[in-house]
Design an enzyme around this catalytic site. Structure first.
Site, short mmCIF file in Angstrom:
data_model
loop_
_atom_site.label_atom_id
_atom_site.label_comp_id
_atom_site.label_asym_id
_atom_site.label_seq_id
_atom_site.Cartn_x
_atom_site.Cartn_y
_atom_site.Cartn_z
N LYS A 193 2.28 3.87 3.26
CA LYS A 193 0.95 3.95 2.66
C LYS A 193 0.64 5.42 2.41
O LYS A 193 0.03 6.11 3.24
CB LYS A 193 -0.10 3.32 3.57
CG LYS A 193 -1.39 2.94 2.82
CD LYS A 193 -1.14 1.86 1.80
CE LYS A 193 -2.39 1.46 1.03
NZ LYS A 193 -2.11 0.49 -0.03
N SER A 393 -1.54 -3.64 -3.39
CA SER A 393 -2.53 -3.42 -2.35
C SER A 393 -3.64 -4.46 -2.46
O SER A 393 -3.38 -5.64 -2.34
CB SER A 393 -3.07 -1.99 -2.42
OG SER A 393 -3.50 -1.54 -1.16
#
Length: 596
Positions: A193, A393
């Protein structure tokens, strides 16, 4: 005095009548333009669909008012992929449309998948036996990729082709922030991430380099394979070597012809003569042309029949509520999307729903609420997800509950992770500027927000924030696990914020099948067990007269265009900084804005 009042009254009456007549005239003009815009064009025998590759092409175009159309300097400066593909389909089946002429090559695409879908539609058009010609002064890489499907590609005698591969640099701001005394505090889950790296590092992490290299190589190899298959004079390996061995944008135009990238070097009149020859008309005759706006207005030859399959377009960043931000990109507004999906669930005429997702993610809270609404919708009727350029996401979170997930070959998806980012300006404000803070409070953490930003000693607040982010990640994992029928640990193993190309996401069960929006509609009908059906797009665009009166949108559009001109290359960082101030604390977004 009496005469004065009389003349004053007469003047006021005259102005009132003039204003009334002006308003009436404007209304008549707008109604006339609206009627003209809705009237069906006449398709003459031996017509050509002229598709200008000079504007921005995105998932779906915002409908404009007649005034916007009147003021536009080109056919359509922002074009919707849905409109273009539908128009190509009409041209394929209309007996009087003999071919497509791709004019220009400066179009910008919101993702490689958008270019690929347009190219696939043109490739399907050729199955009808009709022809495609392309010509431009300058081809960008994406435009050339689309044009490579043409039977003949022409280039101006002094033209340029920008084939260069996929990649680029991202700015890392930590060094600057260190100098001015600003420290960004990143709280995240998932080693991939990397959305926070731009402000906490001075280079890419190994994990980010790994995932970025993987999807860039995957997209580039897909493009090479497609272009080589159409051009035939070049293999994918030869084309890749051409791009690697030199800067093709600086090559002599004759070299493009020699290498097989194009079929002719010519000025526009020579291309026009070639098209006329193809049509079998005399040199003195005009070519019957249909622009994209004409094709959109042209009614489909097949009438709607059977049951309805709704196609709901969800594209842009996911946000909690509509914002006054000056940038004008389309967004997925959490509350509005949930309401729309709830209405589709209640609509008995709708037998199945396809949700077209093209989003880098955004607010984790809004994404979860949309996912919940999709789960409720799925309980009443089949829901099929069709992924566009991006479904990552939060975009993946809202997709996970679909009965079936389709993705384009170059879709970017996954990025299952959560992060929070808070700037700390204690060094700047206190050490460098000499500003100190003091106050009172009733509870220990009353001033936690101030401490996150202004205190050097905020480890406790960061610990709580990490717990909050961890909880959001677990929620994300559960949604994916429930939707994809996997265990929590199976999802965690392929999650951790990693971005996947769709062709790599299929073997790990993040998507079910590589396919188009049409494939998704067929699957939805199959799951609903309906044989005769038609599709209808949602949400419906606002009527033109409402858009005409939407002064906020017009003001934002004006401000946006002015800022682009004034700020130039600094425009995007300014917009991103402004967005960060208005975003939800908990974000499920791609690492950064992907630019191809």
């Amino acid at each position: 005095m009496k005469s004065f009042l009389k003349y004053t009254f007469a003047t006021i009456c005259g102005l009132f009548i003039f204003s009334l007549l002006s308003c009436l005239l404007c209304l008549i003009c707008f109604v006339g333009m609206a009627a003209a815009g809705s009237s069906s064009p006449v398709v003459k025998e031996n017509s050509v669909f002229v598709l200008k590759l000079d504007g921005a092409i995105q998932e779906r175009a915002e409908a404009g008012s007649p005034l916007d159309m009147l003021m536009s300097s080109s056919d359509m400066s922002v074009m919707g992929l849905d409109d273009i593909i539908a128009s190509i389909g009409k041209a394929k089946t209309h007996p009087d449309i003999k071919g497509i002429y791709l004019e220009g090559g400066l179009s910008t695409f919101d993702s490689p998948a958008t270019a690929q879908q347009l190219r696939d539609a043109l490739k399907d058009f050729k199955k009808s036996g009709k022809w495609i010609y392309a010509y431009a002064d300058h081809y960008t890489q994406a435009a050339y990729y689309v044009a490579s499907v043409a039977d003949s590609i022409g280039l101006n005698q002094t033209g340029m082709i920008e084939l260069k591969g996929i990649g680029g640099k991202r700015e890392f701001m930590k060094g600057l922030y260190d100098k001015i005394g600003v420290r960004y505090q990143a709280v995240r889950v998932g080693k991939y991430k990397s959305a926070v790296e731009g402000v906490i590092r001075q280079d890419m992490s190994p994990e980010n380099r790994e995932q970025t290299t993987a999807y860039q190589q995957g997209i580039w190899q897909h493009m090479l394979k497609d272009m080589a298959a159409s051009r035939k004079k070049l293999t994918a390996e030869q084309l890749d070597k051409l791009v690697s061995d030199s800067i093709l944008a600086f090559a002599a135009p004759a070299d493009y012809l020699k290498s097989g990238l194009i079929d002719m070097l010519a000025y526009p009149e020579a291309v026009s003569a070639a098209v006329k020859s193809k049509l079998g008309v005399d040199d003195d005759d005009d070519i019957n042309q249909l622009l994209l706006s004409d094709m959109i207005a042209l009614p489909a030859q097949e009438e709607e029949h059977g049951d309805e399959v709704a196609v709901y377009y969800a594209y842009g960043e996911i946000i909690d509520e509509a914002t006054s931000l000056f940038a004008t990109e389309h967004s997925i507004i959490g509350k509005e999307t949930v309401n729309d999906l709830n209405e589709l669930a209640k609509d008995d005429h709708v037998k199945a729903v396809v949700i077209r997702v093209n989003s880098p993610g955004g607010s984790a809270v809004a994404s979860e609420q949309i996912a919940h609404a999709i789960a409720n919708l799925k309980a009443k009727k089949p829901v099929v997800i069709s992924m566009g350029g991006l479904a990552a996401s939060g975009g993946y979170m809202m997709s996970a509950y679909g009965n079936y997930i389709f993705a384009e070959p170059t879709t970017i998806t996954g990025s299952i992770g959560i992060f929070g980012l808070v700037p700390n300006v204690a060094e700047l404000v206190t050490d460098k500027l000499g500003v100190t803070f003091d106050g009172t409070k009733t509870n220990r953490y009353t001033d936690f927000e101030e401490n996150l930003v202004l205190s050097k000693d905020n480890a406790e607040e960061i610990r709580f924030m990490q717990t909050y982010v961890d909880r959001g990640y677990e929620t994300f994992l559960k949604i994916v696990a429930d939707g994809r029928k996997m265990s929590r640990d199976q999802v965690h193993e392929i999650a951790q914020g990693r971005v996947w190309l769709a062709t790599d996401a299929k073997p790990i069960k993040l998507v079910d099948q590589i396919g188009s929006l049409n494939d998704a509609v067929k699957k939805a009908a199959e799951l609903a067990k309906i044989e005769e059906y038609h599709s209808k797009s949602y949400p419906a665009p606002a009527p033109w007269y409402e858009q005409l009166m939407d002064m906020d949108k017009k003001r934002n559009t004006y401000l946006d265009s002015e800022l682009r001109e004034v700020l130039g290359g600094f425009y995007q960082p300014v917009v991103d900084a402004r967005r960060d101030m208005q975003r939800n604390r908990l974000q499920a977004r791609l690492p950064y804005q992907l630019n191809f």
